[in-house]
Design an enzyme around this catalytic site. Structure first.
Site, PDB file in Angstrom:
ATOM      1  N   GLN A 119       0.839  -1.190   0.000  1.00 53.24           N
ATOM      2  CA  GLN A 119       0.000   0.000   0.000  1.00 53.24           C
ATOM      3  C   GLN A 119       0.881   1.249   0.000  1.00 53.24           C
ATOM      4  O   GLN A 119       1.884   1.277   0.694  1.00 53.24           O
ATOM      5  CB  GLN A 119      -0.894   0.013   1.246  1.00 53.24           C
ATOM      6  CG  GLN A 119      -2.085   0.938   1.109  1.00 53.24           C
ATOM      7  CD  GLN A 119      -2.987   0.920   2.351  1.00 53.24           C
ATOM      8  OE1 GLN A 119      -2.619   0.372   3.389  1.00 53.24           O
ATOM      9  NE2 GLN A 119      -4.161   1.508   2.257  1.00 53.24           N
ATOM     10  N   GLY A 139       1.255  -1.027  11.489  1.00 59.65           N
ATOM     11  CA  GLY A 139       0.720  -2.298  11.039  1.00 59.65           C
ATOM     12  C   GLY A 139       0.223  -2.175   9.616  1.00 59.65           C
ATOM     13  O   GLY A 139      -0.001  -1.073   9.114  1.00 59.65           O
ATOM     14  N   GLU A 167      -2.590  -4.349   7.061  1.00 65.02           N
ATOM     15  CA  GLU A 167      -3.669  -5.336   7.151  1.00 65.02           C
ATOM     16  C   GLU A 167      -3.608  -6.403   6.056  1.00 65.02           C
ATOM     17  O   GLU A 167      -4.629  -6.705   5.444  1.00 65.02           O
ATOM     18  CB  GLU A 167      -5.005  -4.591   7.101  1.00 65.02           C
ATOM     19  CG  GLU A 167      -5.322  -3.864   5.778  1.00 65.02           C
ATOM     20  CD  GLU A 167      -4.831  -2.426   5.698  1.00 65.02           C
ATOM     21  OE1 GLU A 167      -3.865  -2.089   6.413  1.00 65.02           O
ATOM     22  OE2 GLU A 167      -5.409  -1.650   4.910  1.00 65.02           O
ATOM     23  N   ASN A 168      -2.463  -6.967   5.780  1.00 64.39           N
ATOM     24  CA  ASN A 168      -2.377  -7.968   4.720  1.00 64.39           C
ATOM     25  C   ASN A 168      -3.277  -9.157   5.068  1.00 64.39           C
ATOM     26  O   ASN A 168      -3.203  -9.685   6.173  1.00 64.39           O
ATOM     27  CB  ASN A 168      -0.924  -8.365   4.522  1.00 64.39           C
ATOM     28  CG  ASN A 168      -0.075  -7.187   4.071  1.00 64.39           C
ATOM     29  OD1 ASN A 168      -0.503  -6.440   3.186  1.00 64.39           O
ATOM     30  ND2 ASN A 168       1.063  -6.985   4.683  1.00 64.39           N
ATOM     31  N   HIS A 211      -7.111  -2.411  15.152  1.00 65.90           N
ATOM     32  CA  HIS A 211      -7.186  -1.630  13.918  1.00 65.90           C
ATOM     33  C   HIS A 211      -6.927  -2.508  12.691  1.00 65.90           C
ATOM     34  O   HIS A 211      -7.726  -2.542  11.747  1.00 65.90           O
ATOM     35  CB  HIS A 211      -6.186  -0.466  13.989  1.00 65.90           C
ATOM     36  CG  HIS A 211      -6.135   0.368  12.752  1.00 65.90           C
ATOM     37  ND1 HIS A 211      -6.747   1.598  12.650  1.00 65.90           N
ATOM     38  CD2 HIS A 211      -5.552   0.151  11.547  1.00 65.90           C
ATOM     39  CE1 HIS A 211      -6.549   2.092  11.448  1.00 65.90           C
ATOM     40  NE2 HIS A 211      -5.815   1.236  10.747  1.00 65.90           N
ATOM     41  N   GLU A 212      -5.817  -3.225  12.704  1.00 71.88           N
ATOM     42  CA  GLU A 212      -5.497  -4.045  11.517  1.00 71.88           C
ATOM     43  C   GLU A 212      -6.534  -5.145  11.326  1.00 71.88           C
ATOM     44  O   GLU A 212      -6.906  -5.469  10.198  1.00 71.88           O
ATOM     45  CB  GLU A 212      -4.079  -4.624  11.626  1.00 71.88           C
ATOM     46  CG  GLU A 212      -2.967  -3.581  11.821  1.00 71.88           C
ATOM     47  CD  GLU A 212      -3.032  -2.390  10.880  1.00 71.88           C
ATOM     48  OE1 GLU A 212      -3.587  -2.510   9.768  1.00 71.88           O
ATOM     49  OE2 GLU A 212      -2.545  -1.306  11.268  1.00 71.88           O
ATOM     50  N   HIS A 246      -9.651  -3.940   9.572  1.00 72.35           N
ATOM     51  CA  HIS A 246      -9.500  -3.861   8.111  1.00 72.35           C
ATOM     52  C   HIS A 246      -9.924  -5.158   7.402  1.00 72.35           C
ATOM     53  O   HIS A 246     -10.141  -5.144   6.187  1.00 72.35           O
ATOM     54  CB  HIS A 246      -8.049  -3.576   7.735  1.00 72.35           C
ATOM     55  CG  HIS A 246      -7.651  -2.129   7.759  1.00 72.35           C
ATOM     56  ND1 HIS A 246      -8.307  -1.164   7.021  1.00 72.35           N
ATOM     57  CD2 HIS A 246      -6.625  -1.494   8.389  1.00 72.35           C
ATOM     58  CE1 HIS A 246      -7.691   0.007   7.217  1.00 72.35           C
ATOM     59  NE2 HIS A 246      -6.669  -0.160   8.045  1.00 72.35           N
ATOM     60  N   GLU A 274      -9.737   3.835   6.075  1.00 71.10           N
ATOM     61  CA  GLU A 274      -9.121   4.150   7.369  1.00 71.10           C
ATOM     62  C   GLU A 274     -10.083   4.772   8.380  1.00 71.10           C
ATOM     63  O   GLU A 274      -9.967   4.519   9.574  1.00 71.10           O
ATOM     64  CB  GLU A 274      -7.893   5.045   7.163  1.00 71.10           C
ATOM     65  CG  GLU A 274      -6.773   4.384   6.348  1.00 71.10           C
ATOM     66  CD  GLU A 274      -6.221   3.104   6.959  1.00 71.10           C
ATOM     67  OE1 GLU A 274      -6.434   2.848   8.169  1.00 71.10           O
ATOM     68  OE2 GLU A 274      -5.565   2.342   6.211  1.00 71.10           O
ATOM     69  N   ASP A 308       0.106   8.961  -1.110  1.00 73.76           N
ATOM     70  CA  ASP A 308       0.665   9.203   0.222  1.00 73.76           C
ATOM     71  C   ASP A 308       0.211  10.534   0.814  1.00 73.76           C
ATOM     72  O   ASP A 308       0.174  10.690   2.035  1.00 73.76           O
ATOM     73  CB  ASP A 308       2.195   9.227   0.130  1.00 73.76           C
ATOM     74  CG  ASP A 308       2.804   7.984   0.740  1.00 73.76           C
ATOM     75  OD1 ASP A 308       2.105   6.952   0.777  1.00 73.76           O
ATOM     76  OD2 ASP A 308       3.974   8.049   1.164  1.00 73.76           O
ATOM     77  N   TYR A 346      -8.271   9.205   8.856  1.00 74.41           N
ATOM     78  CA  TYR A 346      -8.476   8.316   9.999  1.00 74.41           C
ATOM     79  C   TYR A 346      -9.478   8.894  10.993  1.00 74.41           C
ATOM     80  O   TYR A 346     -10.474   8.264  11.334  1.00 74.41           O
ATOM     81  CB  TYR A 346      -7.141   8.081  10.723  1.00 74.41           C
ATOM     82  CG  TYR A 346      -6.172   7.185  10.005  1.00 74.41           C
ATOM     83  CD1 TYR A 346      -5.462   7.636   8.883  1.00 74.41           C
ATOM     84  CD2 TYR A 346      -5.931   5.887  10.437  1.00 74.41           C
ATOM     85  CE1 TYR A 346      -4.553   6.821   8.233  1.00 74.41           C
ATOM     86  CE2 TYR A 346      -5.015   5.063   9.779  1.00 74.41           C
ATOM     87  CZ  TYR A 346      -4.335   5.533   8.687  1.00 74.41           C
ATOM     88  OH  TYR A 346      -3.440   4.720   8.033  1.00 74.41           O
ATOM     89  N   LYS A 391       6.021   6.856  11.125  1.00 71.37           N
ATOM     90  CA  LYS A 391       5.276   7.776  11.991  1.00 71.37           C
ATOM     91  C   LYS A 391       6.159   8.368  13.103  1.00 71.37           C
ATOM     92  O   LYS A 391       5.909   9.478  13.572  1.00 71.37           O
ATOM     93  CB  LYS A 391       4.104   7.002  12.597  1.00 71.37           C
ATOM     94  CG  LYS A 391       3.351   7.714  13.681  1.00 71.37           C
ATOM     95  CD  LYS A 391       2.250   6.838  14.265  1.00 71.37           C
ATOM     96  CE  LYS A 391       2.366   6.873  15.786  1.00 71.37           C
ATOM     97  NZ  LYS A 391       1.247   6.217  16.469  1.00 71.37           N
TER      98      LYS A 391
END
Ligand code: BES
Ligand code: ZN
Length: 586
Positions: free
Chosen positions: A113, A244, A246-247, A270-271, A274, A293, A351, A359, A534
């Protein structure tokens, strides 16, 4: 493109994946060409399955998108692309043994991503496309390859190499294909959950992730059946650029979420969320990213509430609203174009949309709707949304139409109250926003007020606070503190070397703003042991922007830290001009 079959060898010395991608195509009768996305692939040949060459051309390269790969398919509806990824692939990071926990074996990780997978898979790399996929991956025999799909049979060892097979039978967006290769071990967490990581990390990781199975159960109760079979987690080396990712079937995680007390595990919620918002109902374009998100951020606090209780959830919502307000400030204030949920990305990198507008304004929007209609009615709609749109791309206008059809159902008063179009199309935050619970942090907030008049919390108070409470304090006090106040905080609570990485980051942020020299060794160490974007991007950027005090520190540290960071992180940080560009290769 309806199916992709990869057959790739992992070459650590050349830093390349090499082999074939076989694509099944669905095309209009008479359609004569397909255009794929390509970023730096070295293509050797494109043929039909029986080896008949197909003509192709790589168009002009766009710095953000890469190049169009146009293939004359003729009557072929299955094509075989023989290729290698480039050593500088933007999705892949190749770690030396020293950059891993075990120090013995190299490691490969991918991050797809938003639009990175085109640097290792020739594909139609849009989130509005879906395909099933499978892969055979050949690696050195001592290593394990894991991917974001169920395994298809046991690995086969032949001489010095082992081949792993994976197969995803559900259609997913191309950015959700992911791979990691390293010295990996696995431990069960529950009947359908488990953790992969380097052997040296297994105990710590499994302990921190002990609530995973409970979270899956809570999520299913809220959003409907989990559609992906297993939910496993991969705890990566510290250079992984995100918290993280979310694969599907295998969430990728930074090890920096490990605090020893599960205080940062809302990341897992969170992940996991997803698995519904994002992986089932997928943003059709990156301009609709808030649907991935924002819904996930909303869903995260619902899972957290179910597993850890309403107080923790209310606190995380309050932290989120502060983050949303900061994002509005950072993006041009209440009239800034990028404070809209449905943003305009024309000519820009996806991006640019990765902000707390997507979010936290997104989550606030959903909470506002929930508050207006009541939780019971909202939850029926939410479950319905996922079941109506599973395995499909969704746009902002599909979202609005679905809300109107299945939730609002023509109630004029409700429609007027919600201001849906204002929420998605207009900048700033509408005034009907569901407010944060003003009492969520009552005790901390009085400590913040006391701090303003010179009184620091005592040690007993500080240690009694949860991580979220500490974060509320550190982000609510004036962000420009005199150094003597930071010295007193650090002395009392050892914040520059806090074991909790979010707390540490919050204190180091204050330290850079205050030019607090005593924190510099800890800051330098923080930037050298992990590469979570981050954390490292804001700190290095703030240092670099402080021309006299900070910039020399940034230049010194970034030169040392850069080899640890993933390409998606260095791509931004290189723009600061801290280190001389690498000489052009001959
Ligand atoms: N899908 C995102 C990460 C992402 C978004 C990568 C866009 C590349 C482009 C992931 O789910 C995420 O949001 N991660 C956050 C976690 C957090 C908000 C709990 C992160 O990495 O910090
Ligand atoms: Zn996310």
């Amino acid at each position: 493109m309806t199916h992709v079959a990869l057959d790739l060898a992992v070459d650590f010395s050349a830093k390349r994946l090499a082999g074939t991608a076989t694509l099944d195509l669905q095309a209009r009768p008479g359609a004569s060409e397909i255009i794929l996305d390509d970023k730096g692939l070295e293509i050797a040949a494109i043929t039909t399955p029986d080896g008949k060459p197909l003509a192709y051309a790589v168009g002009a390269t766009d710095a953000i998108l890469g190049a169009p790969l146009t293939i004359r398919i003729g009557a072929a509806r299955k094509i075989v692309i023989r290729y290698k990824s480039a050593p500088e692939s933007g999705a892949l990071q190749w770690l030396s043994p020293e950059q891993t926990a075990g120090k013995k074996h190299p490691y490969l990780l991918s991050q797809g991503q938003a639009i990175e997978n085109r640097s290792w898979i020739p594909t139609q790399d849009s989130p509005g496309v879906r395909q099933t996929w499978e892969a055979k991956i050949r690696v050195p025999a001592a290593l394990t390859a894991v991917m974001s799909a169920p395994k298809a049979g046991e690995p086969v060892t032949r001489g010095e190499s082992r081949t792993f097979s994976y197969k995803m039978n559900k259609p997913v967006a191309p950015y959700l294909i992911a791979i990691a290769v390293g010295d990996l071990a696995f431990r069960d967490l529950g009947p359908r959950t488990g953790v992969w990581t380097e052997p040296a990390m297994l105990d710590l990781a499994a302990a921190e992730l002990a609530d995973t199975e409970k979270m899956v159960a809570a999520a299913e109760a809220l959003f409907g059946p989990y559609q992906w079979g297993r939910y496993d987690l991969l705890v990566l080396p510290p250079s992984f650029p995100f918290g993280g990712m979310e694969n599907p079937t295998l969430t990728f995680l930074t090890p920096t979420f490990i605090a020893g007390d599960k205080s940062l595990t809302s990341l897992i919620a969170h992940e996991l969320a997803h698995s519904w918002s994002g992986n089932l109902a997928t943003n059709a374009t990156w301009a609709d990213f808030w649907l991935n998100e924002g819904m996930t951020t909303y869903a995260t606090t619902r899972i957290v509430e179910a597993v850890y209780g309403p107080k923790v959830a209310a606190q995380q919502i309050a932290l989120g609203i502060d983050a949303m307000n900061s994002a509005v400030t950072d993006n041009g204030g209440p009239s800034g174009a990028d404070t809209r949920l449905h943003i305009d990305l024309k000519g820009r990198s996806p991006d640019d949309g990765l902000t707390d507008i997507a979010y936290e304004k997104g989550a606030a929007f959903l909470r506002t709707i929930e508050l207006a209609v009541g939780r019971e009615r909202f939850d029926v709609w939410l479950k319905g949304w996922f079941s109506r749109h599973m395995f499909q791309p969704v746009t902002t206008s599909i979202f609005l139409a679905d809300l109107r059809q299945h939730l609002i159902k023509g109630e004029p008063a409700l429609e007027a109250k919600l201001q849906l179009d204002r929420w998605v199309d207009q900048p700033g935050v509408p005034d009907n926003i569901a407010p944060a619970d003003a009492q969520a942090f009552a005790q901390v907030d009085s400590a913040v007020t006391a701090f303003k008049s010179g009184k620091q919390p005592d040690a007993a108070t500080w240690t009694s606070w949860t991580t979220d409470e500490k974060l509320r304090f550190l982000t609510r006090i004036d962000q420009r503190q005199p150094t003597k106040r930071l010295a007193a905080l650090d002395q009392a609570f050892n914040l520059a070397r806090a074991g909790n990485n979010e707390v540490r980051f919050a204190f180091l942020t204050l330290s850079v703003a205050a030019r607090f020299d005593p924190a510099v060794p800890a800051l330098e160490q923080f930037l050298l042991v992990q590469g979570r974007r981050k954390f490292v991007r804001p700190l290095i950027t703030a240092l670099a922007e402080d021309k006299t005090w900070g910039r020399p520190i940034a230049a010194r540290v970034y030169a040392k830290a850069r080899p640890l960071y993933h390409p998606v992180t260095t791509r931004d940080l290189d723009k600061l001009g801290l280190i001389a560009p690498a000489p052009l290769r001959p």
